[in-house]
Design a protein around this motif. Structure first.
Motif, mmCIF file in Angstrom:
data_model
loop_
_atom_site.group_PDB
_atom_site.id
_atom_site.type_symbol
_atom_site.label_atom_id
_atom_site.label_comp_id
_atom_site.label_asym_id
_atom_site.label_seq_id
_atom_site.Cartn_x
_atom_site.Cartn_y
_atom_site.Cartn_z
ATOM 1 N N THR A 55 71.160 -66.154 -42.433
ATOM 2 C CA THR A 55 72.664 -65.807 -42.714
ATOM 3 C C THR A 55 73.093 -64.818 -41.732
ATOM 4 O O THR A 55 74.485 -64.794 -41.262
ATOM 5 N N THR A 56 72.429 -64.010 -40.913
ATOM 6 C CA THR A 56 72.740 -63.152 -40.046
ATOM 7 C C THR A 56 73.139 -64.058 -38.681
ATOM 8 O O THR A 56 74.282 -63.855 -38.183
ATOM 9 N N SER A 59 76.447 -65.543 -39.636
ATOM 10 C CA SER A 59 77.463 -64.448 -39.640
ATOM 11 C C SER A 59 77.885 -64.234 -38.149
ATOM 12 O O SER A 59 79.133 -64.130 -37.784
ATOM 13 N N ASP A 176 77.536 -71.222 -46.575
ATOM 14 C CA ASP A 176 76.307 -70.493 -47.005
ATOM 15 C C ASP A 176 75.902 -70.668 -48.417
ATOM 16 O O ASP A 176 76.695 -70.461 -49.220
ATOM 17 N N ALA B 322 87.666 -62.215 -43.741
ATOM 18 C CA ALA B 322 86.670 -63.305 -42.743
ATOM 19 C C ALA B 322 87.413 -64.522 -42.743
ATOM 20 O O ALA B 322 86.957 -65.376 -41.595
ATOM 21 N N GLY B 402 81.579 -59.489 -42.697
ATOM 22 C CA GLY B 402 80.131 -60.185 -43.206
ATOM 23 C C GLY B 402 79.862 -60.029 -44.512
ATOM 24 O O GLY B 402 78.562 -60.830 -44.882
ATOM 25 N N PHE B 405 79.035 -63.019 -46.991
ATOM 26 C CA PHE B 405 77.780 -63.718 -46.655
ATOM 27 C C PHE B 405 76.427 -63.039 -47.645
ATOM 28 O O PHE B 405 75.457 -63.592 -47.696
#
Lengths: 238, 406
Positions: A55-56, A59, A176, B322, B402, B405
């Motif tokens: 996920t990082t 992102s 995601d 986002a 972010g 997520f």
């Protein structure tokens, strides 16, 4: 161009990406020098256990998180060198997002949720709504354009979210866990839609998932563990 | 067909098989329109929260206007005598701070005024406390005014029964309607004892009730005897100017010739009265405090409601960020909501307070709601609501795109 014999266009390329969270004794390195790329029309799955850094990574690829070190290039822009004030414009130009929880605006209809993306890109309200209706018809939701998210099923909400993400034709779609909140059959269908938008519309789709039932759709499965890419499998189609 | 199991194969097959990214970015006008739409949708989607926030604004509007309107009503009660006296200038004793019984001054000031260039007329006025004997026993205070015939400058106005000319009759006075019951149920023709003098009720006024005992009027000579003022003394001299006369020049001329007195203009005297009320009485502090508290309570309610609305919708704000919205765009949403709350709350609140003011209006309690105050309230509410959204704006600045997520 999709289907041509020429080498596909490199859409995103990350080199030596490092991401640290926190400072001092509490510092945690989530990515430890990741190299990654994806091409036009490619359907890539990022897999790995929880906390592995996937996920990082999306992102950072999605310009919503800055990298501690390394370079990320999306088409002609090195996004890791861009000032923070430019990131919203880069996200708008390059990235479409699909979230695990759909993240639709609860007070707006399906059509308005999709039209937002177009309005942000400068479309006038009438044209944006027409285009939103067309995109919703592509995901078989023509008769739900006036519905609020609360009146839609999980699968329908995810399809609105897909229509929103492809509004304005961003080259990259980042998803995601798009099937996490769906039953198996709906999850398969949503993944099929994502596969189709890669293969039939040319978007580069990068999906984070734990759901190994959809792995067979991927052109490539990139496995991350402990902040490093440890494995890549290509052409896993059955 | 739009079920979850709809076959989507082929649906996405379109002519768009090659992506050409565009960095098109909506101009400010389009972004504003879009953010206003989102702001209103978010507001009206959660009707309970919207009602809670509106109650805060309405509360602030009604209470602050009620307090400020009552304060203005009291000011009006205390300055109405000056407003209705018809005098352009007043000669007062140097120690005068407001319109109240003072040590008498020499009547020579009256003659000085009458012989000053630019003065059309000058009349003496007596102003002091008196008591009226009630038929059932006991006394009640009145604000006694002695006004000289035939002009009756500073004399009774709003005479609703009898007439002003009744004061020409011997031992006749005019009293206030709203205090009739308190003064023993008097009517035109009643006989009462004031300061030991038997007087006839020759007329009734309406609404001449200052912040204290009601006004009661008598002809100057009768009043002088009843108040036991020497014939060479008076309390005030009222002056009317000739058309085109310069008030400042006349004032200066009189003070040069009668340095033992003070000459003030009508507006100056009004200001002195208001200043006295604000500085020497608790009225200003009392009403000022409650008005400010009404605004503070409204501010806190709106502030917390808007902050809570942002927290409730934090994921939606994160999503907007986002997908390409900026901090400025999100600020537009919150500012639009705060201005909308201010306008809606002001509209409801002002409609309520004007009806309340009309319902409770009486000579004893007047809530004055001048147009400037109503318009000003709306602007104050806009300012208050925008300021109240500061917490929400600070929270929005910290929203990381972010988060969507996580």
């Amino acid at each position: 161009m999709i289907g041509s014999v020429s080498k596909p266009k490199r859409v995103v390329e990350a080199t030596g990406v490092v991401k640290d969270y926190g400072d001092g004794a509490t510092a945690f390195r989530a990515l430890k020098g990741v190299d990654f790329h994806a091409d036009e029309g490619e359907f890539v799955i990022l897999s790995g256990p929880s906390g592995s850094g996937k996920t990082t990574l999306i992102s950072i690829l999605g310009c919503v998180l800055s990298a501690t070190a390394g370079h990320v290039r999306v088409l002609d822009d090195v996004i890791t060198a861009a000032p923070e004030s430019d990131l919203p414009k880069l996200r708008l130009a390059y990235i479409g997002f699909i979230f695990q929880g759909h993240n639709l605006i609860a007070s707006m209809s399906a059509q308005e949720n999709v039209a937002i993306m177009l309005a942000l890109r400068g479309w006038n309200s009438i044209d944006a709504k027409k285009e939103a209706a067309r995109l919703l018809s592509l995901v078989e939701l023509s008769d739900k354009i006036e519905s609020l998210p609360a009146d839609l099923s999980g699968g329908q909400r995810q399809r609105v979210s897909i229509a929103r993400c492809i509004a304005g034709n961003p080259p990259i779609v980042l998803a995601d866990e798009p099937t996490a909140s769906l039953d198996a059959q709906t999850g398969q269908l949503v993944t099929e839609v994502l596969h189709n938008i890669a293969k039939k519309r040319g978007h580069t789709v990068i999906t984070v998932t734990h759901d190994n039932r959809i792995y067979h759709f991927a052109d490539r499965i990139v496995h991350i563990e402990d902040g490093l890419i440890i494995d890549e499998k290509k052409d896993s189609h059955p | 067909m739009s079920t979850d199991t709809a076959p989507l194969d082929g649906a996405l097959a379109s002519s768009e098989t090659h992506i050409t990214p565009t960095k098109a970015y909506a101009p400010s006008g389009i972004r504003w329109r879009m953010m206003v739409t989102i702001a209103w949708r978010m507001m009206f989607h959660n009707k309970l929260k919207m009602a809670g926030t509106l109650i805060g604004v309405v509360f602030a509007v009604v209470l602050s206007n009620q307090q400020a309107g009552t304060f203005l009503g009291l000011i009006k009660k205390n300055t109405m005598f000056v407003d209705y006296s018809g005098a352009d200038l007043w000669i007062v004793s140097p120690s005068t701070l407001t319109l109240q019984a003072t040590k008498p001054m020499g009547i020579s000031a009256l003659y000085t005024a009458r012989s000053t260039k630019g003065v059309a007329w000058a009349e003496p006025l007596l102003y002091g406390g008196a008591s009226i004997q009630l038929p059932a026993g006991g006394t009640e205070p009145i604000q006694f005014v002695g006004t000289a015939a035939p002009r009756y400058a500073g004399g009774p106005w709003n005479v609703v029964a009898g007439s002003k000319s009744a004061l020409e009759r011997p031992n006749t006075m005019i009293f206030e309607d709203s205090e009739r019951e308190r003064l023993g149920g008097l009517n035109v023709g009643s006989i009462r004892e004031v300061n030991g003098f038997k007087v006839n009720v020759g007329g009734i006024t309406w609404g001449l009730l200052p912040f204290g005992p009601s006004f009661a009027f008598a002809e100057y000579e009768l009043a002088r005897r009843m108040l036991k003022i020497d014939s060479d003394q008076t309390h005030f001299v009222l002056i009317g100017l000739e058309p085109g006369a310069n008030p400042e020049a006349v004032k200066k001329a009189i003070m040069e010739r009668a340095p033992e007195v003070k000459v003030v203009g009508r507006e100056e005297f009004r200001s002195m009265i208001v200043s006295f009320l604000l500085r020497r009485t608790p009225i200003g502090i009392t009403f000022g405090t409650s008005t400010v508290f009404a605004l503070i309570v409204g501010f806190v309610i709106v502030s917390l409601s808007m902050f809570s609305a942002v927290v409730d919708n934090i994921r939606e704000f994160g999503t907007l960020k986002a997908i390409g919205a900026t901090n400025g765009d999100l600020a537009k949403i919150v500012i639009t909501q705060s201005i909308t709350f201010a306008l809606m709350g002001s509209l409801i609140g002002l409609a309520a307070i004007t009806r309340i003011a009309a319902a409770i209006r009486s000579p004893k309690l007047g809530v004055l709601l001048p147009t400037q105050m109503l318009v000003g309230t709306t602007f104050i509410m806009i300012g208050m609501c925008v300021a109240a959204s500061a917490l929400a704006l600070l929270r929005l600045r910290k929203v990381e795109p972010g988060m969507v997520f996580r």
